[in-house]
Design a protein around this motif. Structure first.
Motif, PDB file in Angstrom:
ATOM      1  N   LYS A 175       0.814  -1.226   0.000  1.00 46.64           N
ATOM      2  CA  LYS A 175       0.000   0.000   0.000  1.00 46.64           C
ATOM      3  C   LYS A 175       0.844   1.270   0.000  1.00 46.64           C
ATOM      4  N   ALA A 176       2.044   1.205   0.599  1.00 54.36           N
ATOM      5  CA  ALA A 176       2.941   2.372   0.666  1.00 54.36           C
ATOM      6  C   ALA A 176       4.367   1.868   0.837  1.00 54.36           C
ATOM      7  N   VAL A 227       7.592  13.381  -4.304  1.00 57.20           N
ATOM      8  CA  VAL A 227       7.335  11.964  -4.562  1.00 57.20           C
ATOM      9  C   VAL A 227       5.862  11.741  -4.239  1.00 57.20           C
ATOM     10  N   TYR A 228       5.134  11.126  -5.176  1.00 58.37           N
ATOM     11  CA  TYR A 228       3.685  10.991  -4.996  1.00 58.37           C
ATOM     12  C   TYR A 228       3.189   9.717  -5.680  1.00 58.37           C
ATOM     13  N   VAL A 252       5.401   7.095   0.918  1.00 59.16           N
ATOM     14  CA  VAL A 252       4.490   7.460  -0.159  1.00 59.16           C
ATOM     15  C   VAL A 252       3.589   6.275  -0.504  1.00 59.16           C
ATOM     16  N   PRO A 253       2.285   6.527  -0.708  1.00 63.13           N
ATOM     17  CA  PRO A 253       1.385   5.462  -1.160  1.00 63.13           C
ATOM     18  C   PRO A 253       1.787   4.952  -2.548  1.00 63.13           C
ATOM     19  N   VAL A 254       1.501   3.685  -2.792  1.00 63.19           N
ATOM     20  CA  VAL A 254       1.808   3.032  -4.064  1.00 63.19           C
ATOM     21  C   VAL A 254       0.503   2.795  -4.822  1.00 63.19           C
ATOM     22  N   LYS A 258       3.527   1.477  -8.368  1.00 61.53           N
ATOM     23  CA  LYS A 258       4.389   2.574  -8.818  1.00 61.53           C
ATOM     24  C   LYS A 258       4.247   3.821  -7.952  1.00 61.53           C
ATOM     25  N   VAL A 259       5.322   4.616  -7.936  1.00 60.73           N
ATOM     26  CA  VAL A 259       5.305   5.976  -7.403  1.00 60.73           C
ATOM     27  C   VAL A 259       5.900   6.882  -8.479  1.00 60.73           C
TER      28      VAL A 259
END
Length: 77
Positions: free
Chosen positions: A3-4, A22-23, A49-51, A55-56
């Motif tokens: 999830k992150a 980064v998002y 950061v959430p995935v 991907k990020v």
């Protein structure tokens, strides 16, 4: 099921003073910065950061910069 992620993001060799955000991939980038730097500086920062779809995304505001992102952990719930 990730999830992150916890990333150690390092900016190196920047050509201008700038910032990196980064998002989550595929989402609208917020106005928050995760890493601020000046030209010629090498600097790290820890980012969570959430995935999305595994991907990020990374955004650099100005100039060019080399980014190193090391995954140091992740969340599944």
């Amino acid at each position: 099921g990730v999830k992150a992620v916890v990333l150690n993001v390092t900016a190196t060799n920047p050509t201008q003073s700038s910032f990196v955000s980064v998002y989550p991939s595929g989402t609208t980038r917020s106005s928050a910065s995760n890493l601020n730097f000046t030209a010629g500086q090498t600097i790290p920062n820890l980012v969570i950061v959430p995935v999305v779809d595994g991907k990020v995304s990374f955004y650099n505001h100005a100039g060019t910069v080399d980014l190193i992102a090391d995954i140091t952990g992740y969340f599944t719930k």
